[in-house]
Write a protein that holds these residues in place. Sequence first.
Motif, short mmCIF file in Angstrom:
data_model
loop_
_atom_site.label_atom_id
_atom_site.label_comp_id
_atom_site.label_asym_id
_atom_site.label_seq_id
_atom_site.Cartn_x
_atom_site.Cartn_y
_atom_site.Cartn_z
N ASP A 293 37.65 34.30 -40.58
CA ASP A 293 36.21 34.22 -40.30
C ASP A 293 35.96 33.47 -38.99
N ALA A 294 35.05 34.02 -38.21
CA ALA A 294 34.63 33.44 -36.94
C ALA A 294 33.30 34.09 -36.59
N ALA A 295 32.78 33.80 -35.40
CA ALA A 295 31.53 34.45 -34.99
C ALA A 295 31.68 35.96 -35.07
N VAL A 296 32.84 36.44 -34.66
CA VAL A 296 33.23 37.84 -34.89
C VAL A 296 34.51 37.81 -35.72
N PRO A 297 34.44 38.15 -37.01
CA PRO A 297 35.61 38.04 -37.87
C PRO A 297 36.71 39.03 -37.47
N ILE A 298 37.94 38.63 -37.78
CA ILE A 298 39.10 39.49 -37.51
C ILE A 298 39.79 39.80 -38.83
N ILE A 299 40.10 41.06 -39.04
CA ILE A 299 40.85 41.49 -40.21
C ILE A 299 42.23 41.95 -39.72
N ARG A 320 29.77 47.08 -45.30
CA ARG A 320 28.90 47.43 -44.17
C ARG A 320 28.59 46.20 -43.32
N ILE A 321 28.49 46.44 -42.00
CA ILE A 321 28.15 45.38 -41.06
C ILE A 321 27.02 45.86 -40.17
N SER A 322 26.38 44.92 -39.47
CA SER A 322 25.26 45.28 -38.61
C SER A 322 25.71 45.80 -37.25
N ARG A 324 29.42 46.72 -34.59
CA ARG A 324 30.47 47.73 -34.40
C ARG A 324 31.82 47.23 -34.93
N THR A 325 32.68 48.19 -35.23
CA THR A 325 34.05 47.89 -35.63
C THR A 325 34.98 48.21 -34.46
N HIS A 326 35.70 47.21 -34.00
CA HIS A 326 36.68 47.36 -32.91
C HIS A 326 38.07 47.36 -33.53
N VAL A 327 38.87 48.37 -33.25
CA VAL A 327 40.21 48.48 -33.83
C VAL A 327 41.28 48.31 -32.76
N VAL A 328 42.14 47.32 -32.97
CA VAL A 328 43.35 47.14 -32.17
C VAL A 328 44.48 47.81 -32.92
N LEU A 329 45.09 48.82 -32.32
CA LEU A 329 46.10 49.60 -33.00
C LEU A 329 47.39 49.62 -32.19
N GLY A 330 48.49 49.27 -32.84
CA GLY A 330 49.82 49.40 -32.25
C GLY A 330 50.74 49.96 -33.31
N MET A 331 51.59 50.94 -32.96
CA MET A 331 52.40 51.62 -33.97
C MET A 331 53.80 51.95 -33.46
N LEU A 332 54.68 52.23 -34.41
CA LEU A 332 56.03 52.68 -34.09
C LEU A 332 56.06 54.20 -33.99
N ALA A 333 57.02 54.70 -33.26
CA ALA A 333 57.07 56.13 -32.95
C ALA A 333 57.27 57.01 -34.17
N ASP A 334 57.95 56.49 -35.22
CA ASP A 334 58.25 57.32 -36.38
C ASP A 334 57.19 57.24 -37.46
N SER A 394 33.23 42.20 -27.88
CA SER A 394 32.52 42.15 -29.16
C SER A 394 31.33 41.19 -29.10
N GLU A 395 30.43 41.36 -30.04
CA GLU A 395 29.23 40.53 -30.17
C GLU A 395 29.07 40.12 -31.62
N PRO A 396 28.29 39.06 -31.90
CA PRO A 396 28.02 38.70 -33.29
C PRO A 396 27.47 39.89 -34.07
N GLY A 397 27.99 40.07 -35.28
CA GLY A 397 27.64 41.24 -36.08
C GLY A 397 28.73 42.29 -36.06
N ASP A 398 29.61 42.22 -35.03
CA ASP A 398 30.76 43.13 -34.97
C ASP A 398 31.89 42.59 -35.83
N ARG A 399 32.95 43.36 -35.92
CA ARG A 399 34.19 42.89 -36.54
C ARG A 399 35.37 43.51 -35.80
N LEU A 400 36.49 42.80 -35.84
CA LEU A 400 37.73 43.26 -35.21
C LEU A 400 38.75 43.56 -36.29
N VAL A 401 39.49 44.62 -36.10
CA VAL A 401 40.55 45.01 -37.03
C VAL A 401 41.84 45.18 -36.24
N VAL A 402 42.90 44.52 -36.67
CA VAL A 402 44.21 44.61 -36.03
C VAL A 402 45.18 45.20 -37.04
#
Length: 418
Positions: A293-299, A320-322, A324-334, A394-402
Amino acid sequence: MSEPAPLDGSVDDWLAWQLTLHASEMELGLARVSEVAHRLGVPTGRARRVIVAGTNGKGSCAALIEQLLGDGARVGTYTSPHLWRYNERFRIDGAPVSDVALLRAFKAVEAARGDTSLTFFEYGTLAALWLFDAEPVDYAVLEVGLGGRLDAVNIVDADVALITNIGLDHLDWLGNDRESIGYEKAGVMRPDRPAICCDRKPPASLARHADNIGARLEGIGEAFDIEYVGGGWSFHRGGHRRELSRVPGVLADNLAGALAVVDALTDTLPGAAAIDSACRAQARLVGRRERVDAAVPIIYDVAHNAEAVAVLAGELAAQRISGRTHVVLGMLADKPVETVAAHLEKVAERFYFAGLDTLGARGLRASELARRAGIEGGLYESPAAALSAAQSASEPGDRLVVCGSFLTVAHARRPMPS
């Protein structure tokens, strides 16, 4: 012939050396590791043992079982992979083992190994069994690394086996459909011993194998179940029942599987307060739908296959949030990038693609990840850089997903420990 073991070296020295010991990173099969285990004298019969197999939820279920058994008993838990330190794979009484203990285990394995080559995972598995015998522990909870039937952990005859969700992952090793994969997972069952399954739609191969060997298969929704009642949970197995508070961040079916294991192992259920405490500890697991939890929470979520990301996307849609949802995505090739991206695209407004190519041999470059995802987004050389950009945008009301990989979470959540 490999270089001699670094007997006076650090844990890092040993790990680097172990990576050179076998011709390939992975080789499924039990012959070599069983031979060394026999010479090492592990496992002894003192601890009662649980093996946890499945595609998703293994680590969460292992943590729940560890917590539920830990009231008045010593519990050793072996899981993989780790986030920051290799020691995280080996827990005794809930705490990672020390470097000193780990080095003793490595030296014991090496003394027993002779000229038998072992993979990195096999070496660690034998070290875990030696550590849990040396302490000693009352219960050993052992998470399968890959599959089940031919995984090194399966040299252990489990008193109770748990099979969690069965999905499509590691197709090159386990088969390209759920029936084939289910058969590999079913290999951890033992004749006339309980085998708990918390997949509500398991492949038929699971029951077929249980019948063939005489294992006592118990499926969720039949032999045991968990239901939502009045805002809480109600669990039952046989004549045992518990009414429980619902804990956010804990999946009900994972909890049901863990409770069924403990009940089968001890013929009793912990009290509601002890179960609540175990759930709250599991909900705080780093990187598993962990909310900071923070001004913009991170999951943070190490979800890296279609089924796990579908669960994550469903939870995000339900919360639901007021903003936007920002997604940080990193993956393996397989990994199934295309399917994972399709799930996340339903709940995300902006994507930040993180390169993992400098962090591991199978890591995707950010540009290739974005190409396979078929989604517009920023390109960043690392998860930390991608998260920093997402935080700036991001702004307050957004959330970040990693999400997308253990590597993504480990390198974004905080700097690697020294």
